[in-house]
Design a protein around this motif. Structure first.
Motif, PDB file in Angstrom:
ATOM      1  N   GLN A  86       0.854  -1.186   0.000  1.00 42.40           N
ATOM      2  CA  GLN A  86       0.000   0.000   0.000  1.00 42.40           C
ATOM      3  C   GLN A  86       0.891   1.237   0.000  1.00 42.40           C
ATOM      4  OE1 GLN A  86      -3.455   0.418   0.042  1.00 42.40           O
ATOM      5  NE2 GLN A  86      -3.077   2.624  -0.053  1.00 42.40           N
ATOM      6  N   ALA A  87       0.819   2.027  -1.078  1.00 38.31           N
ATOM      7  CA  ALA A  87       1.677   3.208  -1.213  1.00 38.31           C
ATOM      8  C   ALA A  87       1.046   4.407  -0.516  1.00 38.31           C
ATOM      9  CB  ALA A  87       1.910   3.517  -2.690  1.00 38.31           C
ATOM     10  N   ASN A  88       1.767   5.003   0.411  1.00 36.27           N
ATOM     11  CA  ASN A  88       1.311   6.231   1.060  1.00 36.27           C
ATOM     12  C   ASN A  88       1.757   7.472   0.300  1.00 36.27           C
ATOM     13  OD1 ASN A  88       0.136   4.708   3.118  1.00 36.27           O
ATOM     14  ND2 ASN A  88       2.069   4.621   4.245  1.00 36.27           N
ATOM     15  N   GLU A  89       2.711   7.294  -0.583  1.00 43.28           N
ATOM     16  CA  GLU A  89       3.127   8.331  -1.532  1.00 43.28           C
ATOM     17  C   GLU A  89       3.548   7.609  -2.801  1.00 43.28           C
ATOM     18  OE1 GLU A  89       7.640   9.389  -0.709  1.00 43.28           O
ATOM     19  OE2 GLU A  89       6.446   9.558   1.149  1.00 43.28           O
ATOM     20  N   LYS A  90       3.751   8.318  -3.867  1.00 45.70           N
ATOM     21  CA  LYS A  90       4.106   7.663  -5.123  1.00 45.70           C
ATOM     22  C   LYS A  90       5.444   6.961  -4.986  1.00 45.70           C
ATOM     23  CE  LYS A  90       4.492   8.120 -10.100  1.00 45.70           C
ATOM     24  NZ  LYS A  90       4.282   8.959 -11.296  1.00 45.70           N
ATOM     25  N   LEU A  91       5.470   5.671  -5.359  1.00 46.64           N
ATOM     26  CA  LEU A  91       6.689   4.864  -5.292  1.00 46.64           C
ATOM     27  C   LEU A  91       7.148   4.555  -6.714  1.00 46.64           C
ATOM     28  CD1 LEU A  91       5.574   2.329  -2.536  1.00 46.64           C
ATOM     29  CD2 LEU A  91       6.865   4.448  -2.218  1.00 46.64           C
ATOM     30  N   LYS A  92       8.423   4.753  -6.983  1.00 48.06           N
ATOM     31  CA  LYS A  92       8.965   4.517  -8.315  1.00 48.06           C
ATOM     32  C   LYS A  92      10.046   3.439  -8.267  1.00 48.06           C
ATOM     33  CE  LYS A  92       8.318   9.299  -9.945  1.00 48.06           C
ATOM     34  NZ  LYS A  92       9.018  10.480 -10.509  1.00 48.06           N
ATOM     35  N   SER A 196       6.002   0.731 -10.480  1.00 51.39           N
ATOM     36  CA  SER A 196       5.643   1.900  -9.676  1.00 51.39           C
ATOM     37  C   SER A 196       4.243   1.718  -9.095  1.00 51.39           C
ATOM     38  CB  SER A 196       5.679   3.172 -10.528  1.00 51.39           C
ATOM     39  OG  SER A 196       6.964   3.382 -11.064  1.00 51.39           O
ATOM     40  N   ILE A 197       3.967   2.465  -8.033  1.00 55.08           N
ATOM     41  CA  ILE A 197       2.623   2.491  -7.447  1.00 55.08           C
ATOM     42  C   ILE A 197       2.284   3.942  -7.135  1.00 55.08           C
ATOM     43  CG2 ILE A 197       1.067   1.610  -5.673  1.00 55.08           C
ATOM     44  CD1 ILE A 197       3.010  -0.631  -5.115  1.00 55.08           C
ATOM     45  N   ILE A 226      12.426  -5.397  -0.341  1.00 53.26           N
ATOM     46  CA  ILE A 226      11.688  -4.553  -1.278  1.00 53.26           C
ATOM     47  C   ILE A 226      12.254  -3.138  -1.168  1.00 53.26           C
ATOM     48  CG2 ILE A 226       9.419  -3.698  -1.980  1.00 53.26           C
ATOM     49  CD1 ILE A 226       8.235  -6.094  -0.424  1.00 53.26           C
ATOM     50  N   SER A 227      12.637  -2.573  -2.307  1.00 55.75           N
ATOM     51  CA  SER A 227      13.257  -1.246  -2.289  1.00 55.75           C
ATOM     52  C   SER A 227      12.744  -0.405  -3.449  1.00 55.75           C
ATOM     53  CB  SER A 227      14.781  -1.367  -2.375  1.00 55.75           C
ATOM     54  OG  SER A 227      15.156  -1.996  -3.597  1.00 55.75           O
ATOM     55  N   ASP A 228      12.945   0.915  -3.323  1.00 56.32           N
ATOM     56  CA  ASP A 228      12.711   1.809  -4.455  1.00 56.32           C
ATOM     57  C   ASP A 228      14.035   2.453  -4.819  1.00 56.32           C
ATOM     58  OD1 ASP A 228      13.148   3.720  -2.520  1.00 56.32           O
ATOM     59  OD2 ASP A 228      11.150   4.618  -2.625  1.00 56.32           O
ATOM     60  N   ASN A 230      15.505   4.934  -3.644  1.00 49.34           N
ATOM     61  CA  ASN A 230      16.231   5.614  -2.579  1.00 49.34           C
ATOM     62  C   ASN A 230      16.537   4.773  -1.351  1.00 49.34           C
ATOM     63  OD1 ASN A 230      16.127   8.171  -4.005  1.00 49.34           O
ATOM     64  ND2 ASN A 230      13.949   8.240  -3.447  1.00 49.34           N
ATOM     65  N   GLU A 231      15.722   3.758  -1.066  1.00 48.16           N
ATOM     66  CA  GLU A 231      15.901   3.076   0.204  1.00 48.16           C
ATOM     67  C   GLU A 231      15.198   1.734   0.201  1.00 48.16           C
ATOM     68  OE1 GLU A 231      13.262   4.667   3.417  1.00 48.16           O
ATOM     69  OE2 GLU A 231      12.865   6.232   1.920  1.00 48.16           O
ATOM     70  N   THR A 232      15.500   0.942   1.218  1.00 47.24           N
ATOM     71  CA  THR A 232      14.778  -0.304   1.459  1.00 47.24           C
ATOM     72  C   THR A 232      13.440   0.020   2.109  1.00 47.24           C
ATOM     73  OG1 THR A 232      16.793  -1.606   1.723  1.00 47.24           O
ATOM     74  CG2 THR A 232      14.792  -2.483   2.722  1.00 47.24           C
ATOM     75  N   LEU A 233      12.380  -0.451   1.492  1.00 47.42           N
ATOM     76  CA  LEU A 233      11.036  -0.194   2.005  1.00 47.42           C
ATOM     77  C   LEU A 233      10.590  -1.244   3.003  1.00 47.42           C
ATOM     78  CD1 LEU A 233       9.347   0.697  -1.401  1.00 47.42           C
ATOM     79  CD2 LEU A 233      10.149   2.314   0.334  1.00 47.42           C
ATOM     80  N   LYS A 234      11.028  -2.488   2.774  1.00 49.03           N
ATOM     81  CA  LYS A 234      10.606  -3.574   3.650  1.00 49.03           C
ATOM     82  C   LYS A 234      11.542  -4.758   3.475  1.00 49.03           C
ATOM     83  CE  LYS A 234       7.597  -5.645   6.447  1.00 49.03           C
ATOM     84  NZ  LYS A 234       7.300  -5.157   7.812  1.00 49.03           N
TER      85      LYS A 234
END
Length: 562
Positions: A86-92, A196-197, A226-228, A230-234
């Motif tokens: 679930q994206a709280n902001e745009k994820l690329k 992207s989400i 899981i990363s985008d 800039n960083e590791t998301l999970k």
């Protein structure tokens, strides 16, 4: 005091009574999923084969925060798992990486895990007979999220099509009058591409783990990251317990209406019938991996060799074959009957060359009344020369033709009495259209084509169909009568699976677990052991319960038997 004031006070008292009742009762209120306002994304476990229609924005009630994924699996099994981002902001440029599965007894290579996106797009209804609505739902298991673009304002789907000259373009697959280009092909990526989400949207990630058949039992752990950009998301583990037994073959026979045949000169490679040899081989392999060992053949006799050769190489069963390449019709004269016999004998001779033992010839599809009974001379003639009859029909089919119908494929809800009728003639009953293929609901296929078949006394399933399009395979609205009935979608270099097809496989695997338990009980009984408590539990199985829970109960019973 006037009437309005009295009514006002009565209303307030009534509301307090209702509120008090609700909070004092056992009513379970919908879960409220708490989001972390400081995180770029939230992650949830979502049971893969539970019925949840996703719109890309909604969050199902039965999800829970993702900390880890766990499962038990038998060597050789295909196992589905799932989670939601679930994206709280745009994820690329989201990437998903995972390690080998490491255990005390060795490792399972990371190639055993296949990752897809359960793509949300518009479909034309909840049932395959619907074709006028526009409903968002996840369905396609794809690797390239950009293969399909969804316009939420116009409620339209567009699919990326490649052309022989190397160009690409997005093609409308929503408008009823849209024409899919005859020379256009669909190709998905072979592995998951970055995706992207948009903010406040989500995506279901579908995992399929194929446990190697030679792996030792024990626990194995893989780490998923899981990363985008800039960083590791999970980061979280997948913990798999490999069980100390392999699954027996299903006691239920699984077939399917499969229309495809090898046509290396076809110009319509995105169709449900004409297949290149590469496509045909991939689809046969996919059928076997889903436990469907008896796909029908529609191939004509003179072109049958290559099809049977591929089926043999892939490892499909060859004790019997179900063909619609020859059908009985309803011939009446002696010369017509003799001609049918000669054609059937030619088929028998051909399949014998590839090791097949029994030929099943199709009657008139879904015949009723006089048309049904007019087949009696033909069916008797076919059986007189050692072949057998199968056909789709209705509950009344048995009364008219049950004595000659070796396999009745009966539509609709399961009916124990029908099973008893067919077995009284030493014939078999299969299920189809409960429902037809194509409904984006993995749970209904797992439930209705799984242990429920065994519970109702059915011998098999033969649903319609692996692929069937009434216009373009990808357009639900270009037929005036039906939606397309697809468990999978054809591509130039393989297939795109669906959540409903994976649900069907889980139904097959449920039956394989049950078959393993039943076979163990039979072996104990043959040794004179007391199995009454096990048989009592077997007889008490309720197929309406949570199927994941039932699977675990069956596993526990298997493990309890020495």
């Amino acid at each position: 005091m006037n009437l309005k004031v009295i009514m006002k006070y009565l209303t307030i008292i009534f509301l307090f009574i209702i509120i008090g009742f609700l909070f004092s009762s056992n009513i379970e209120f919908p879960k409220i999923v708490k989001k972390n306002p400081d995180s770029k994304a939230d992650f949830y476990v979502i049971p893969p084969t539970k019925y949840n229609r996703l719109t890309g924005k909604n969050l199902p009630d039965d999800i829970k925060p993702l900390e880890k994924l766990t499962a038990r699996s038998s060597p050789g099994e295909y196992l589905p798992l799932s989670f939601l981002i679930q994206a709280n902001e745009k994820l690329k440029n989201i990437k998903i990486m995972w390690t080998d599965f490491i255990g005390n007894s060795g490792k399972i290579p990371n190639t055993a895990l296949d990752v897809s996106i359960a793509k949300v797009w518009y479909q034309a209804g909840y049932r395959t007979s619907d074709n006028t609505q526009k409903i968002l739902t996840q369905e396609l298991l794809i690797k390239n999220d950009n293969l399909i673009k969804v316009d939420y304002e116009k409620e339209m789907n567009f699919i990326l099509v490649k052309f022989p000259n190397g160009s690409e373009s997005y093609v409308d697959v929503t408008t009823p009058t849209a024409i899919f280009p005859e020379n256009g092909i669909i190709e998905d990526s072979q592995s998951l591409l970055p995706f992207s989400i948009e903010a406040n949207f989500n995506k279901q990630i579908w995992l399929t783990i194929h446990i190697p058949s030679n792996v030792a039992s024990g626990k194995y752990i893989s780490q998923v990251t899981i990363s985008d950009d800039n960083e590791t998301l999970k980061s979280f583990p997948i913990e798999i317990e490999v069980l100390p037994f392999k699954l027996d073959e299903s006691r239920i026979t699984y077939g399917i209406y499969y229309h495809g045949y090898v046509d290396n000169f076809t110009k319509r490679t995105m169709h449900y019938t004409n297949k290149t040899e590469k496509q045909y081989r991939i689809e046969m392999k996919d059928l076997k991996e889903h436990g469907v060992l008896y796909p029908t053949t529609y191939q004509v006799l003179q072109n049958l060799d290559n099809d049977l050769k591929i089926r043999k190489e892939v490892g499909l069963q060859n004790d019997k074959i179900f063909t619609l390449g020859i059908t009985t019709g309803n011939p009446q004269s002696e010369s017509e009957i003799n001609n049918l016999k000669e054609n059937v004998k030619a088929w028998q001779n051909k399949i014998t060359q590839f090791g097949y033992k029994e030929l099943y010839v199709y009657g008139i599809d879904e015949a009723r009344g006089d048309q049904l009974t007019s087949q009696r001379p033909a069916w008797k003639a076919v059986r007189d020369i050692g072949a057998k009859i199968f056909v789709a029909g209705y509950r009344e089919t048995y009364a008219a033709m049950g004595d000659l119908l070796d396999v009745g494929i009966i539509q609709g809800e399961l009916d124990k009495e029908q099973a008893i009728f067919y077995h009284s003639k030493k014939n078999k009953i299969f299920s189809y259209s409960n429902p037809q293929a194509g409904e984006e609901n993995p749970e209904i296929y797992r439930r209705n084509y799984g242990i429920a078949l065994w519970k109702a006394g059915y011998d098999g399933a033969m649903d319609y169909a692996y692929q069937k399009n009434y216009g373009s395979t990808w357009n639900d609205w270009d037929s005036k009568k039906y939606r397309d009935e697809n468990f999978t979608y054809p591509t130039a270099d393989g297939i795109i699976s669906t959540i409903q097809w994976e649900g069907f496989r889980e139904g097959v695997n449920d039956v394989r677990y049950l078959s393993t338990l039943l076979n163990k009980i039979d072996r104990l009984k043959a040794k004179g052991k007391d199995v009454s408590s096990l048989e009592q539990w077997i007889n008490s199985i309720d197929t309406s319960v949570d199927l994941d829970m039932l699977r675990q109960q069956i596993i526990d019973k298997i493990l309890s038997i020495e």
